[in-house]
Write a protein that holds these residues in place. Structure first.
Motif, PDB file in Angstrom:
ATOM      1  N   ARG A  87      -9.924 -33.838  44.069  1.00 34.64           N
ATOM      2  CA  ARG A  87      -8.819 -34.436  43.154  1.00 34.64           C
ATOM      3  C   ARG A  87      -8.665 -32.252  43.199  1.00 34.64           C
ATOM      4  O   ARG A  87      -8.283 -31.882  42.357  1.00 34.64           O
ATOM      5  CB  ARG A  87     -10.418 -34.182  42.382  1.00 34.64           C
ATOM      6  N   THR A 125      -5.017 -34.064  34.318  1.00 29.16           N
ATOM      7  CA  THR A 125      -4.671 -34.969  35.203  1.00 29.16           C
ATOM      8  C   THR A 125      -5.155 -35.843  35.988  1.00 29.16           C
ATOM      9  O   THR A 125      -5.142 -36.464  36.335  1.00 29.16           O
ATOM     10  CB  THR A 125      -3.347 -34.595  35.810  1.00 29.16           C
ATOM     11  N   THR A 126      -5.713 -34.547  37.159  1.00 29.66           N
ATOM     12  CA  THR A 126      -6.566 -35.456  38.511  1.00 29.66           C
ATOM     13  C   THR A 126      -7.618 -36.113  37.607  1.00 29.66           C
ATOM     14  O   THR A 126      -8.482 -36.938  38.403  1.00 29.66           O
ATOM     15  CB  THR A 126      -7.494 -34.154  39.182  1.00 29.66           C
ATOM     16  N   ALA A 129      -7.079 -39.519  37.139  1.00 34.14           N
ATOM     17  CA  ALA A 129      -6.754 -40.062  37.944  1.00 34.14           C
ATOM     18  C   ALA A 129      -8.383 -40.783  38.773  1.00 34.14           C
ATOM     19  O   ALA A 129      -8.107 -41.804  39.460  1.00 34.14           O
ATOM     20  CB  ALA A 129      -5.329 -39.318  38.704  1.00 34.14           C
ATOM     21  N   VAL A 130      -9.176 -39.177  38.613  1.00 31.29           N
ATOM     22  CA  VAL A 130     -10.429 -40.185  39.393  1.00 31.29           C
ATOM     23  C   VAL A 130     -10.986 -40.681  38.728  1.00 31.29           C
ATOM     24  O   VAL A 130     -11.324 -41.981  39.538  1.00 31.29           O
ATOM     25  CB  VAL A 130     -11.029 -38.921  39.909  1.00 31.29           C
ATOM     26  N   ILE A 132      -9.436 -43.269  36.796  1.00 32.50           N
ATOM     27  CA  ILE A 132      -8.966 -44.638  36.613  1.00 32.50           C
ATOM     28  C   ILE A 132      -9.869 -44.939  37.813  1.00 32.50           C
ATOM     29  O   ILE A 132      -9.713 -46.567  38.123  1.00 32.50           O
ATOM     30  CB  ILE A 132      -7.501 -44.536  37.310  1.00 32.50           C
ATOM     31  N   GLN A 133      -9.780 -44.611  39.401  1.00 30.28           N
ATOM     32  CA  GLN A 133      -9.574 -45.123  40.584  1.00 30.28           C
ATOM     33  C   GLN A 133     -11.663 -45.642  39.989  1.00 30.28           C
ATOM     34  O   GLN A 133     -12.121 -46.529  41.358  1.00 30.28           O
ATOM     35  CB  GLN A 133     -10.203 -44.061  41.545  1.00 30.28           C
ATOM     36  N   TYR A 136     -15.142 -46.523  34.417  1.00 30.99           N
ATOM     37  CA  TYR A 136     -14.796 -45.479  33.522  1.00 30.99           C
ATOM     38  C   TYR A 136     -15.800 -45.814  32.533  1.00 30.99           C
ATOM     39  O   TYR A 136     -16.492 -47.060  31.933  1.00 30.99           O
ATOM     40  CB  TYR A 136     -13.111 -46.233  32.678  1.00 30.99           C
TER      41      TYR A 136
END
Length: 783
Positions: A87, A125-126, A129-130, A132-133, A136
Motif C-alpha cells: 500500500r 484510496t490505498t 483497498a487494503v 477491502i482485502q 473491515y
C-alpha cells in the motif's frame, strides 16, 4: 547594506561556507533521503505510517524530492512485509509520478493545494483497498479517515514550516501560521522518535515537555496552552491509550503560563503539580512513567539558562513596541477575535462529540435475554434435550427463566433452587447452566461498572474543555475592550529610563475599563537601572497630573516588569489569623489576601475536608491556583470555573474544599462575596451586623456546580468578618461577634482576629475545629 550583501555576509559565516555548491546539493539530497527514511517509520495509532507519503508530496521537486521518495521507499520496505508494505510503496510511487507529470502542465503546477489533495487521495484510496482485502470494521474506517486527513494536512504543515525555516535563516520573523506549522512538524519529529526508550522513559515526551515549559515561561498562558495542546495531541497519536495527555499537557501548560510571574521555579512547580494531578487521575498504568518524565523535563528546564531560549522566542514573537500609541488596528483586533471565537467553537463542538455519547443505564430485558441465550449456547448446545428446551418448549423455558430473574437481580447470582420447577426438573445440566448464567451476569455488571467510571471521567474532561473554552472566549471578548492610551505619557516615561541608561523595551500608559490610569514598563534587565521607586512615581505623577500608588516589580523571563496604578479612594486593613485544631499539626484552613492591578482587593479563604496535612494541602492548592489565575488577568467567574475543574479532577480521592472569596473594589467600595460551601460572612456597620450566607456545594464535589454570589457596597468605617465554619459553630446568628467587635480595645496582646478565635473556642463546647478569621476594616485614603 543591501539585502543581497547581508545574505552574502551570512553565507561567509555559515558552517557550510567552505563547501562547494555541488557539495551542498549532495548534503541536501542525503538529508532528504534520511528524513524520508525516518518519517516513513513513524507510526500513529500503532497501525498506520502516513508521513512517508506526506514527506514525498511536500519536498520541492528541485530540492531532493527523488532522494526523499527513495528514503520513504526503503523505510516502508524494511518495516512491513504484508499488504501494508504494498500500500505505502505504491502510494509513494504514485505521488512521485503524478508530481513529475503535472509539473509540465502550468495550470496544475500553479495549484497551491495540489500536493495536499494528492497525498490525501492516495492515502485514502490505498487504505480502502487494503481494508477491502482484509478485516473491515467501523473503528478501522474511522482511523483511516483520520490518517487520510492528517496526511493531507501534514503536507501543508511541512510546506509552511519550510517557509518558516527559510525566514529564520534570513533573520526574518515567520507568520503566525508558519510558526504553528513549525511546531507541528517538530512534534511529528518527536512522534518519530517516541518508540526510543531508556528505562521505559520516552525521550520524545521529555523533550516535548521541555519545549512546553519554555513556551509557558516565555509566552505565558497563550504559549503554554497552545504548545501543550499541540504537543499533547501529536504525541497521543503514538498510542490510543495516551489520548488523555492532550488534555493533561494543555491544562498543565495553561497553569504553568499562569504562574509565569513566579519565575522558572514557580512555572516548574505549577506544571509538575497540575500534570501530576491530571495524570494520576487518567494515567492508570503509565502514571509513574509520565510523572518521572515531567520531573526530568522540569529539572532540565531549571538547569538550562533562560537566555539560551529567549532569543529564539523573541524571533518568533512580534517586536515589542517602544512608546508607541496603542494596541492593534481595528482590522487586526477583529481578525484575532474571529480566530479565537472559531477556536472556542471548535473546542465546544469537539466536547459535544466526544463526551455526549449514549450512556448505559439499568439492566434491561434485552440484556437478560442475551445472558440466557449466551448461557444456552455455552451449555445446552450439545445436549440431547436442546431441541425440546430451546425448540418445541422455548416459551416454557423462557417463562421459567423469567420467574428466576428477580432472584438474579436481588442476589446477583442464581442457585439451582432458584430455577422454576418445569425447567429445574427437566434440565440434566442444571448446575452448569446456572453457573454459565452467573458468569454472563458478572461480565455484564463488570462492563457496566467500567462504563460508569468512564462516564465520570468524561464528565470531568467535558468540564475541563468547557473551562478552557470559556477562558479563550474571555480573551476573545477582551479584543472588544477599548483602552485609551496616553502616547505623550509613554514617551515621557521612556525618556526617563533612557536618561538613566535603563534598558527599556516597552512602555504602556492607558486607562483600564474603570477609567483608571495604568503605567507598565518592561525592562530587558534591571542590572543597569539607576532610579528609585519613589523617584519613578513622582515623575509619573508630575507628568500625568494624577496620584499613583507604589511601584510593583515582577520578574518576567529574563526581564523585569514595573507597574504603577492610579491611587485608590479606599484602603482595607486586613487582620487575619488561623488556629489549628487541638491534636493536629496542620490547619486544614488556608487564607490569602492580595491587591490586583485593577485596584480590587481579594481575600480568599478555603477549608479543606477534615483537618490535618491532607486538608491543608487541599485548601492551599485551591487558593494558590486561584491567585495565579486572577493575577494572570482572568475574570473572577472564569478563574473560579477553571479552579472548580481542577478540584473535581483532584477530588478523585474523595477530597474537596470550600471556597470563600471576597472581591473589594477600592475605587468604588463595591464588594462581591462568592461562596462554594463556605461559612457565612458578616458586615458590621453603625452598631448593626448583617449576615451574608450561601447554600452552595463545596468545590470539587460536582463538576460545573454553580457558586453563589452576593453583592453590597462598603463605606469607610465598615468592618467585614470572613470566617471558617469552626468559628461560626460558636453561634450562627453572629450577634456574639458584634459584641466582641464593639467591646474590643487594642493593646491587650491579641489582635481582633485572634480575640475572635479565642472566644469561639470558649463557646465551641468540645466541638472544636480548625478556625480562621479575617477582619477587614475599610478606611478612606487621605486626598
Amino acid at each position: 547594506m543591501t539585502k543581497q550583501t547581508a545574505a552574502g555576509e551570512r553565507d561567509k559565516l555559515s558552517p557550510l561556507a567552505g563547501i562547494t555548491e555541488r557539495g551542498r546539493a549532495a548534503l541536501r539530497c542525503a538529508l532528504s533521503f534520511f528524513v524520508g527514511l525516518f518519517l516513513s517509520r513513524t507510526t500513529i495509532f500503532g497501525l498506520f505510517t502516513p508521513f512517508g507519503l506526506t514527506y514525498t508530496a511536500s519536498v520541492p521537486l528541485g530540492g531532493g524530492a527523488l532522494f526523499g521518495a527513495a528514503g520513504s521507499l526503503l523505510g516502508y520496505l524494511t518495516m512491513y512485509n504484508d499488504m501494508q508494505s504494498i500500500r505505502y510503496l505504491s502510494g509513494v510511487l504514485v505521488i512521485v509520478g503524478v508530481r513529475y507529470f503535472v509539473a509540465e502542465i502550468a495550470q496544475f503546477a500553479a495549484m497551491p493545494y495540489l500536493e495536499p489533495l494528492l497525498a490525501a487521495c492516495v492515502c485514502g484510496t490505498t487504505g480502502i483497498a487494503v481494508l477491502i482485502q482484509n478485516t473491515y470494521s467501523p473503528a478501522l474506517m474511522i482511523f483511516l479517515a483520520v490518517e487520510t486527513a492528517l496526511c493531507g494536512l501534514s503536507v501543508v504543515f511541512f510546506k509552511l514550516s519550510r517557509a518558516a525555516a527559510a525566514k529564520l535563516r534570513e533573520r526574518e520573523r515567520p507568520g503566525e501560521h508558519e510558526i504553528i506549522s513549525l511546531l507541528l512538524v517538530f512534534c511529528i519529529g518527536l512522534l518519530a522518535v517516541s518508540p526510543i526508550r531508556l528505562f521505559s522513559l520516552s525521550a520524545a515526551r521529555i523533550l516535548g515537555l521541555l519545549i512546553l515549559l519554555f513556551a509557558a515561561f516565555e509566552e505565558g498562558i497563550a504559549g503554554g496552552s497552545v504548545a501543550g495542546v499541540i504537543i499533547g495531541i501529536t504525541l497521543s497519536l503514538a498510542s490510543p491509550t495516551l489520548g488523555f495527555i492532550a488534555a493533561s499537557y494543555g491544562f498543565a501548560g495553561f497553569m504553568a503560563g499562569a504562574c509565569r510571574g513566579s519565575g522558572k521555579f514557580g512555572v516548574a512547580i505549577c506544571f509538575v503539580l497540575t500534570h501530576s494531578v491530571v495524570t494520576a487521575y487518567f494515567g492508570e498504568e503509565s502514571m509513574l512513567i509520565l510523572l518521572i518524565e515531567a520531573m526530568i523535563a522540569s529539572v532540565c528546564f531549571m538547569l538550562i539558562p533562560a537566555k539560551l531560549a529567549s532569543p529564539f522566542f523573541d524571533l518568533l514573537t512580534p517586536p515589542v513596541r517602544e512608546a508607541a500609541p496603542a494596541a492593534r488596528t481595528g482590522r487586526e483586533r477583529q481578525t484575532a477575535k474571529v480566530k479565537l471565537q472559531r477556536t472556542v467553537s471548535s473546542i465546544r463542538d469537539m466536547s459535544e462529540r466526544l463526551f455526549h455519547a449514549p450512556r448505559g443505564g439499568d439492566v434491561t430485558p434485552d440484556d437478560l435475554s442475551s445472558i440466557y441465550n449466551a448461557a444456552a449456547s455455552a451449555t445446552c448446545k450439545s445436549c440431547g434435550l436442546n431441541v425440546y428446551c430451546w425448540g418445541r418448549d422455548y416459551n416454557t423455558t423462557m417463562a421459567a427463566l423469567s420467574d428466576s430473574t428477580p432472584a438474579l437481580l436481588k442476589n446477583r447470582a442464581l442457585t439451582p433452587a432458584d430455577i422454576a420447577a418445569p425447567l429445574r426438573e427437566k434440565c440434566i445440566h442444571l448446575d452448569g447452566f446456572v453457573e454459565s448464567i452467573n458468569t454472563q451476569y458478572r461480565t455484564l455488571l463488570s462492563t457496566r461498572r467500567l462504563r460508569e467510571k468512564m462516564t465520570g471521567e468524561r464528565d470531568l474532561l467535558e468540564e475541563m474543555y468547557g473551562s478552557l473554552a470559556a477562558c479563550m472566549e474571555e480573551i476573545a471578548e477582551d479584543f472588544d475592550t477599548s483602552y485609551r492610551f496616553d502616547s505623550a505619557l509613554e514617551k515621557k516615561v521612556a525618556s526617563f529610563f533612557r536618561e538613566r541608561r535603563a534598558p527599556v523595551k516597552n512602555v504602556l500608559a492607558y486607562e483600564n475599563e474603570g477609567g483608571h490610569m495604568m503605567v507598565e514598563i518592561l525592562l530587558s534587565s534591571a542590572s543597569h537601572a539607576h532610579f528609585s521607586g519613589d523617584e519613578l512615581r513622582g515623575f509619573v505623577e508630575a507628568s500625568s497630573g494624577r496620584r499613583f500608588g507604589g511601584v510593583s516589580v515582577t520578574q518576567v523571563g529574563s526581564g523585569v516588569s514595573l507597574k504603577l496604578r492610579e491611587r485608590e479612594n479606599l484602603r482595607i486593613l486586613c487582620d487575619k489569623s488561623i488556629a489549628v485544631k487541638q491534636g493536629e499539626s496542620f490547619s486544614g484552613d488556608s487564607m490569602k489576601s492580595y491587591l490586583r492591578d485593577d485596584g480590587k482587593f481579594i481575600v480568599a479563604l478555603s477549608d479543606g475536608m477534615g483537618s490535618g496535612r491532607e486538608a491543608a494541602a487541599e485548601s492551599d492548592f485551591a487558593l494558590t491556583t486561584l491567585e495565579g489565575l486572577l493575577e494572570a488577568g482572568l475574570k473572577r467567574d472564569t478563574a473560579l470555573r477553571l479552579l472548580s475543574s481542577a478540584l473535581c479532577i483532584k477530588s478523585g480521592d474523595a477530597c474537596f474544599a470550600t471556597l470563600d472569596v471576597g472581591v473589594f473594589d477600592l475605587y468604588t467600595g463595591a464588594a462581591e462575596f462568592v461562596k462554594a460551601g463556605a461559612a457565612p460572612s458578616f458586615v458590621i456597620r453603625g452598631g448593626e451586623i448583617y449576615k451574608i450566607e450561601s447554600s452552595s456545594l463545596p468545590a470539587g464535589i460536582l463538576a460545573g456546580a454553580p457558586m453563589e454570589e452576593n453583592r453590597c457596597k462598603l463605606e469607610p468605617g465598615d468592618i467585614v468578618l470572613m470566617v471558617s465554619d469552626g468559628v461560626v459553630s460558636a453561634g450562627e446568628d453572629g450577634k456574639w461577634l458584634l459584641e466582641i467587635v464593639s467591646n474590643y480595645t487594642p493593646g491587650d496582646g491579641l489582635s481582633l482576629s485572634k480575640h475572635i478565635i479565642a472566644k469561639a473556642r470558649e463557646f465551641s463546647l468540645g466541638r472544636e475545629d480548625d478556625m480562621s478569621c479575617a477582619v477587614l476594616t475599610v478606611q478612606k485614603l487621605d486626598s
